[in-house]
Scaffold this active site. Structure first.
Site, PDB file in Angstrom:
ATOM      1  N   ASN A 132       0.869  -1.176   0.000  1.00 26.66           N
ATOM      2  CA  ASN A 132       0.000   0.000   0.000  1.00 26.66           C
ATOM      3  C   ASN A 132       0.906   1.226   0.000  1.00 26.66           C
ATOM      4  O   ASN A 132       1.514   1.542   1.014  1.00 26.66           O
ATOM      5  CB  ASN A 132      -0.890  -0.039   1.255  1.00 26.66           C
ATOM      6  CG  ASN A 132      -1.674   1.240   1.467  1.00 26.66           C
ATOM      7  OD1 ASN A 132      -1.761   2.081   0.579  1.00 26.66           O
ATOM      8  ND2 ASN A 132      -2.263   1.382   2.647  1.00 26.66           N
ATOM      9  N   TRP A 133       0.998   1.871  -1.153  1.00 27.65           N
ATOM     10  CA  TRP A 133       1.920   3.011  -1.265  1.00 27.65           C
ATOM     11  C   TRP A 133       1.351   4.283  -0.630  1.00 27.65           C
ATOM     12  O   TRP A 133       2.065   5.276  -0.506  1.00 27.65           O
ATOM     13  CB  TRP A 133       2.262   3.268  -2.745  1.00 27.65           C
ATOM     14  CG  TRP A 133       3.335   2.364  -3.282  1.00 27.65           C
ATOM     15  CD1 TRP A 133       3.700   1.134  -2.795  1.00 27.65           C
ATOM     16  CD2 TRP A 133       4.195   2.625  -4.402  1.00 27.65           C
ATOM     17  NE1 TRP A 133       4.721   0.616  -3.546  1.00 27.65           N
ATOM     18  CE2 TRP A 133       5.054   1.502  -4.544  1.00 27.65           C
ATOM     19  CE3 TRP A 133       4.317   3.674  -5.306  1.00 27.65           C
ATOM     20  CZ2 TRP A 133       6.016   1.424  -5.547  1.00 27.65           C
ATOM     21  CZ3 TRP A 133       5.283   3.593  -6.303  1.00 27.65           C
ATOM     22  CH2 TRP A 133       6.126   2.478  -6.417  1.00 27.65           C
ATOM     23  N   LYS A 134       0.073   4.251  -0.271  1.00 27.42           N
ATOM     24  CA  LYS A 134      -0.568   5.437   0.323  1.00 27.42           C
ATOM     25  C   LYS A 134      -0.349   6.656  -0.594  1.00 27.42           C
ATOM     26  O   LYS A 134      -0.313   6.495  -1.811  1.00 27.42           O
ATOM     27  CB  LYS A 134      -0.058   5.670   1.749  1.00 27.42           C
ATOM     28  CG  LYS A 134      -0.157   4.379   2.588  1.00 27.42           C
ATOM     29  CD  LYS A 134       0.052   4.591   4.054  1.00 27.42           C
ATOM     30  CE  LYS A 134      -0.074   3.245   4.766  1.00 27.42           C
ATOM     31  NZ  LYS A 134      -0.053   3.351   6.210  1.00 27.42           N
TER      32      LYS A 134
ATOM     33  N   HIS B  40      -9.522   1.250   4.814  1.00 26.47           N
ATOM     34  CA  HIS B  40      -8.255   1.432   5.528  1.00 26.47           C
ATOM     35  C   HIS B  40      -8.488   2.384   6.706  1.00 26.47           C
ATOM     36  O   HIS B  40      -9.270   3.328   6.594  1.00 26.47           O
ATOM     37  CB  HIS B  40      -7.184   1.988   4.583  1.00 26.47           C
ATOM     38  CG  HIS B  40      -5.820   1.963   5.195  1.00 26.47           C
ATOM     39  ND1 HIS B  40      -5.405   2.917   6.098  1.00 26.47           N
ATOM     40  CD2 HIS B  40      -4.803   1.083   5.072  1.00 26.47           C
ATOM     41  CE1 HIS B  40      -4.175   2.615   6.495  1.00 26.47           C
ATOM     42  NE2 HIS B  40      -3.783   1.515   5.886  1.00 26.47           N
TER      43      HIS B  40
ATOM     44  N   GLU C 131      -6.831   4.752   7.814  1.00 28.82           N
ATOM     45  CA  GLU C 131      -6.574   6.163   7.514  1.00 28.82           C
ATOM     46  C   GLU C 131      -7.775   6.805   6.828  1.00 28.82           C
ATOM     47  O   GLU C 131      -8.065   7.982   7.033  1.00 28.82           O
ATOM     48  CB  GLU C 131      -5.287   6.288   6.670  1.00 28.82           C
ATOM     49  CG  GLU C 131      -4.059   6.036   7.546  1.00 28.82           C
ATOM     50  CD  GLU C 131      -2.838   5.535   6.813  1.00 28.82           C
ATOM     51  OE1 GLU C 131      -2.789   5.599   5.572  1.00 28.82           O
ATOM     52  OE2 GLU C 131      -1.912   5.057   7.497  1.00 28.82           O
TER      53      GLU C 131
ATOM     54  N   GLU D 182      -5.312  -4.837  10.585  1.00 34.68           N
ATOM     55  CA  GLU D 182      -4.280  -3.816  10.775  1.00 34.68           C
ATOM     56  C   GLU D 182      -4.552  -3.033  12.051  1.00 34.68           C
ATOM     57  O   GLU D 182      -5.343  -2.074  12.043  1.00 34.68           O
ATOM     58  CB  GLU D 182      -4.287  -2.836   9.591  1.00 34.68           C
ATOM     59  CG  GLU D 182      -3.992  -3.478   8.260  1.00 34.68           C
ATOM     60  CD  GLU D 182      -3.426  -2.471   7.273  1.00 34.68           C
ATOM     61  OE1 GLU D 182      -2.324  -2.700   6.778  1.00 34.68           O
ATOM     62  OE2 GLU D 182      -4.083  -1.438   7.035  1.00 34.68           O
TER      63      GLU D 182
ATOM     64  N   GLY E 182       2.665   2.278  10.687  1.00 41.45           N
ATOM     65  CA  GLY E 182       3.641   3.348  10.544  1.00 41.45           C
ATOM     66  C   GLY E 182       4.392   3.694  11.819  1.00 41.45           C
ATOM     67  O   GLY E 182       5.068   4.716  11.891  1.00 41.45           O
TER      68      GLY E 182
ATOM     69  N   SER F 169       3.472  -2.160  10.226  1.00 42.00           N
ATOM     70  CA  SER F 169       4.920  -2.239  10.485  1.00 42.00           C
ATOM     71  C   SER F 169       5.533  -3.591  10.129  1.00 42.00           C
ATOM     72  O   SER F 169       6.468  -4.056  10.789  1.00 42.00           O
ATOM     73  CB  SER F 169       5.228  -1.858  11.945  1.00 42.00           C
ATOM     74  OG  SER F 169       4.861  -0.504  12.173  1.00 42.00           O
TER      75      SER F 169
ATOM     76  N   GLY G  35       2.840  -1.143   4.205  1.00 43.78           N
ATOM     77  CA  GLY G  35       2.890   0.264   3.832  1.00 43.78           C
ATOM     78  C   GLY G  35       4.310   0.703   3.515  1.00 43.78           C
ATOM     79  O   GLY G  35       4.834   0.465   2.427  1.00 43.78           O
ATOM     80  N   GLY G  36       4.972   1.315   4.491  1.00 42.40           N
ATOM     81  CA  GLY G  36       6.291   1.914   4.283  1.00 42.40           C
ATOM     82  C   GLY G  36       7.296   0.991   3.614  1.00 42.40           C
ATOM     83  O   GLY G  36       8.031   1.414   2.705  1.00 42.40           O
TER      84      GLY G  36
HETATM   85  P1  PGA Z   1       2.926   0.302   7.528  1.00 40.15           P
HETATM   86  O1  PGA Z   1       1.431   0.524   6.944  1.00 40.15           O
HETATM   87  O2  PGA Z   1       3.424  -1.005   6.960  1.00 40.15           O
HETATM   88  O3  PGA Z   1       3.701   1.479   7.037  1.00 40.15           O
HETATM   89  O4  PGA Z   1       2.803   0.229   9.020  1.00 40.15           O
HETATM   90  C1  PGA Z   1       0.571  -0.551   6.766  1.00 40.15           C
HETATM   91  C2  PGA Z   1      -0.755  -0.072   6.210  1.00 40.15           C
HETATM   92  O5  PGA Z   1      -1.257   0.965   6.654  1.00 40.15           O
HETATM   93  O6  PGA Z   1      -1.324  -0.723   5.302  1.00 40.15           O
END
Ligand code: PGA
Length: 248
Positions: A9-11, A93, A95, A163, A169, A208, A229-230
């Site tokens: 997930n590149w956000k 998600h 977010e 999640e 993050g 994470s 994500g990251g």
């Molecule tokens: P993260 O994000 O791996 O950067 O913690 C995961 C996500 O929100 O899908």
């Protein structure tokens, strides 16, 4: 047998120059040994689809509107994602639930819109730190699962991502026992609701995930992959996670 899935997930990260990471990833993993999905910003889906050539990398959106078209400035519909080359879309998600006030019923409607367009919906669930501290994790997850996943969902058109909001993050992850508890609970809830089909849904862990913890997480029962994500932004890191999943 559930096919393992490594999803990135590149956000709101990535411009055309970052296609170099995808090219490096697919060059290093021509036959990844598991399903690999990247959900870049919508602006990059078509370019990434072109850049991947014949590689089996799947592409996805990060959200879709509940309607297929209409007067909704700034939104993107599921059929538009399909048109750009997507086969999946993340919905619900945390977010988006937090930043855009998305409710379980809206997430459910988005999943239905995605499935109607032929996309696999990756439906996200997860408790906040306050909810975990209050001992409410399974109650929160169960309520989200019940209200966000449509009755018509199948293992073929729906993936569930657990999640924990406090792990996204932050570099913090639940203990293996905590992940196993939630994934076992999700599996039992899905089987109770969908019968034998409940065993077909893939359950991803997200929050994470990185090369150094991936193998331990993928060894857990009912963890069928990860939503990353990251660590999905860099070919070397995401490649290491893909390799750990393929070896699990
Ligand atoms: P993260 O994000 O791996 O950067 O913690 C995961 C996500 O929100 O899908």
């Amino acid at each position: 047998m559930r096919r393992k899935l490594a999803a990135g997930n590149w956000k709101m990260n990535g411009v055309a120059a970052d296609l170099a990471e995808v090219k490096a990833l697919i060059a290093a993993h021509p036959e990844p040994g598991c399903e690999v999905l990247i959900c870049p910003p919508a602006t990059l889906i078509a370019q990434m689809n072109w850049a991947k050539g014949a590689h089996p990398l799947a592409l996805g959106g990060q959200d879709c509107h509940v309607k297929a078209a209409g007067a909704h400035t700034g939104d993107i519909s599921a059929p538009m994602l399909v048109d750009a080359g997507a086969s999946h879309v993340i919905v619900g998600h945390s977010e988006r639930r937090a930043d855009h006030g998305e409710t379980n019923s809206e997430v459910r409607a988005k999943a239905l819109a995605a499935q109607a367009a032929g996309l696999v919906a990756v439906i996200c669930l997860g408790e906040t730190e306050a909810e975990r501290d209050a001992g409410a994790t399974l109650a929160v997850i169960g309520a989200q699962l019940g209200a966000s996943v449509p009755e018509s969902a199948t293992g073929a058109d729906t993936v569930i991502a657990y999640e924990p909001v406090w792990a996204i993050g932050t570099g913090r992850t639940p203990t293996p026992a905590q992940i196993a508890e939630v994934h076992g609970f999700l599996r039992a809830e899905l089987v109770a609701r969908f019968g034998p089909e409940g065993a077909a849904f893939r359950l991803l862990y997200g929050g994470s995930v990185k090369p150094s913890n991936a193998a331990e997480i993928f060894a857990l029962p009912d963890v069928d992959g990860a939503l990353v994500g990251g660590a999905s932004l860099k070919a070397a890191d995401f490649g290491a996670i893909i390799a750990a999943l393929a070896a699990a």
